[in-house]
Write a protein that holds these residues in place. Structure first.
Motif, PDB file in Angstrom:
ATOM      1  N   GLU A 309     -53.557 -10.874   1.692  1.00 53.05           N
ATOM      2  CA  GLU A 309     -54.584 -11.721   1.080  1.00 53.05           C
ATOM      3  C   GLU A 309     -53.951 -12.847   0.269  1.00 53.05           C
ATOM      4  O   GLU A 309     -54.390 -13.996   0.342  1.00 53.05           O
ATOM      5  CB  GLU A 309     -55.487 -10.863   0.190  1.00 53.05           C
ATOM      6  CG  GLU A 309     -56.760 -11.556  -0.249  1.00 53.05           C
ATOM      7  CD  GLU A 309     -57.704 -10.619  -0.979  1.00 53.05           C
ATOM      8  OE1 GLU A 309     -58.891 -10.951  -1.055  1.00 53.05           O
ATOM      9  OE2 GLU A 309     -57.248  -9.554  -1.466  1.00 53.05           O
ATOM     10  N   THR A 375     -64.130 -13.385  -1.665  1.00 49.37           N
ATOM     11  CA  THR A 375     -63.946 -12.014  -1.206  1.00 49.37           C
ATOM     12  C   THR A 375     -64.438 -11.933   0.226  1.00 49.37           C
ATOM     13  O   THR A 375     -65.264 -12.718   0.663  1.00 49.37           O
ATOM     14  CB  THR A 375     -64.736 -11.024  -2.075  1.00 49.37           C
ATOM     15  OG1 THR A 375     -66.105 -11.440  -2.092  1.00 49.37           O
ATOM     16  CG2 THR A 375     -64.202 -10.979  -3.478  1.00 49.37           C
ATOM     17  N   SER A 381     -61.939  -6.599  -1.730  1.00 55.02           N
ATOM     18  CA  SER A 381     -60.627  -7.252  -1.745  1.00 55.02           C
ATOM     19  C   SER A 381     -59.594  -6.242  -1.283  1.00 55.02           C
ATOM     20  O   SER A 381     -59.857  -5.033  -1.234  1.00 55.02           O
ATOM     21  CB  SER A 381     -60.276  -7.728  -3.162  1.00 55.02           C
ATOM     22  OG  SER A 381     -60.038  -6.615  -4.013  1.00 55.02           O
TER      23      SER A 381
END
Length: 556
Positions: A309, A375, A381
């Motif tokens: 991420e 998100t 997440s």
């Protein structure tokens, strides 16, 4: 004589009453057995109302009994179904956990890539406008390959990223030198200077390292969840052996034949039978625990330096910075390329294309602030996903060695651990005296309840052990940032220390591994190649010894 007549009569009546009471108790006992038997959907005509001679019974005690031959046969089938049901319930819960977590991770990773591509496209359109639109397929191809790697795996990330930067350099070089005509051969020469001139600064090197680590870890972790799901699903379908089936009948329903319908099997008695019936499943435990440990190691990487991420969210900013570096150094880069590839041919005056404007490449993107950070995958997440799955992984450790106990802890299968005297021990209502055997096939030679052939391991279980072993090796290499295809399905490649947490630069070089995961390779191909290599090992050992001696001489 008359004086003794009344007491004698009373005594005879008492004896007769006791006999009638005993007969009534027997009738009640078999009536309760019959009621419970019918409640399971069986024919009431199979069940006697009173005790009968048990010579017809094959497994249960042949004394006076409440069971007919038909009852014993149906109870045998029912005991196997009960066993399968309880084991399936235990496994299905774990299987559902891994299935749901795999689905969530898979959804998250795919949506993360979609969002990153969408963000880059929107920002580049806003900043570079028509110039970006003319070259957008280059960036689209980048994300196509990243998605293909995650889904299929047969993509060499390093080569793919090198190709992306080389192609971007060709496009940028044309734009900053739009007064010249460049042939395909000339541009191919330009791309060769990518590594030497570093026109994009240090961005390509850093991004390649970050993307490779993050994608290898993410894909391998998702694969691990899928493997765990599949292993549990396959092993949850149990098929009791004839010896196991006999022990299950004796434990579960032979007490009914004695009229002891409320007496449950002793806990240790149940434990021995379950360890015998689930002996092969117990052999999974060692590789399963190694696999869980490796998953937890990769989970730590996903929370830290290999967080996909944190790599994908700002990828548009990083590529934009690289473009700025190229623009800032365009004069120096062009001069060095002209020296190395030769002077280019100027375009005719009427065909001069407009040079790229300063303003077109002058804007730099600002990364998302933490509070603005998007998100994905139903608003979650990566940190939250990893924290959740780590907890589930820890709970799943030692699942197979504890499965017999878990089954016996079910109140349908056995009495509580503290009820050791008023329980069914296989012969009557009394304490069970035998010790509990260990887990696994090798420990069942002295099992007092189930006869187990310890020389014949279950093929299905062996295949799952191999699947776990291969996945564990992949996990350990993903932990070290290495993308690996394992040609050998044995555990020879998963030596000590492969998950020791070494830094990327200090980890074993690619020469020690076969890089890039070939997902299309079948299990049979791997098994065949493993057999071929086994025969070549003596030759390989000889070669390695010669190489070692030569290197030793070189060191001297």
């Amino acid at each position: 004589m008359a004086r003794f007549g009344l007491p004698a009569l009373l005594c005879a009546l008492a004896v007769l009453s006791a006999a009638l009471l005993a007969a009534e108790l027997k009738s009640k006992s078999c009536s309760e057995v019959r009621r419970l038997y019918v409640s399971k959907g069986f024919n009431k005509n199979d069940a006697p109302l009173h005790e009968i001679n048990g010579d017809h019974l094959k497994i249960c005690s042949q004394g006076y009994t409440c069971c007919s031959q038909e009852m014993e046969e149906k109870y045998s089938l029912q005991s196997k179904d009960d066993f399968k049901s309880v084991v399936s319930e235990q496994c299905n819960h774990l299987q559902a956990i891994f299935a749901s977590r795999y689905k969530k991770f898979d959804e998250f990773f795919k949506e993360l890539l979609e969002n990153a591509e969408k963000s880059l496209n929107e920002m580049f359109v806003k900043t570079y406008g028509h110039l970006y639109m003319q070259n957008s397929e280059l960036f689209k191809d980048l994300f196509v390959e990243l998605k293909r790697y995650y889904v299929v795996g047969n993509v060499n990330l390093e080569e793919m990223l090198n190709d992306f930067w080389a192609r971007l350099l060709e496009r940028m070089f044309r734009l900053v030198n739009s007064q010249y005509h460049f042939t395909d051969e000339y541009l191919e020469c330009v791309s060769k200077y990518t590594e030497q001139l570093k026109p994009f600064g240090d961005v390509p090197r850093k991004l390649k390292l970050q993307v490779t680590r993050a994608f290898v870890a993410a894909r391998t972790f998702a694969q691990g969840l899928a493997v765990a799901r599949d292993v549990v699903s396959k092993v949850s379908v149990v098929s009791p052996t004839a010896q196991c089936a006999q022990a299950l009948l004796k434990m579960t329903y032979c007490s009914h034949c004695r009229g002891l319908v409320t007496v449950k099997p002793c806990y240790n008695y149940c434990s021995n039978i379950m360890r015998g019936c689930l002996a092969n499943q117990g052999d999974l435990d060692f590789e399963w625990n190694n696999f869980i440990d490796a998953m937890l190691m990769v989970a730590e990487r996903l929370e830290g330096p290999f967080n996909i991420e944190s790599v994908m969210d700002p990828i548009d900013v990083k590529i934009s910075d690289a473009i700025m570096n190229m623009q800032d150094n365009s004069v120096q880069v062009s001069q060095k390329v002209f020296q190395g590839c030769g002077p280019p041919r100027p375009l005719p005056a009427g065909r001069l294309s407009r040079s790229i404007s300063e303003s077109a490449l002058s804007a730099r993107f600002r990364p998302h602030h933490p509070e603005q950070r998007p998100t994905t995958a139903a608003g979650t997440s990566l940190d939250r996903l990893v924290t959740d799955v780590k907890e589930k992984l820890k709970q799943a450790k030692k699942f197979w060695s504890s499965l017999p106990s878990s089954v016996c802890n079910d109140e349908r299968m056995a009495a509580g651990n503290g009820n050791e005297d008023d329980c069914w021990n296989g012969k009557g209502k009394s304490r069970y005296l035998f010790a509990v055997t260990g887990n696994g096939l090798a420990n069942q030679g002295n099992n007092p309840e189930v006869q187990v052939d310890t020389s014949k391991p279950d093929i299905l279980i062996l295949r799952q052990i191999m699947a776990l072993r291969v996945m564990t090796s992949k996990m350990k290499n993903a932990y070290n940032g290495n993308d690996v295809d394992f040609f050998d399905i044995s555990d020879e490649s998963s030596g000590e220390g492969s998950g020791s947490g070494c830094e990327y630069q200090q980890c074993p070089s690619e020469l020690e591994y076969n890089a890039t995961d070939h997902a299309g390779k079948s299990a049979n191909d791997k098994a065949d190649s493993a057999g071929a290599r086994a025969g070549a090992q003596p030759c390989l050992l000889t070669v390695l010894c010669v190489v070692f001696l030569l290197m030793q001489r070189e060191w001297r």
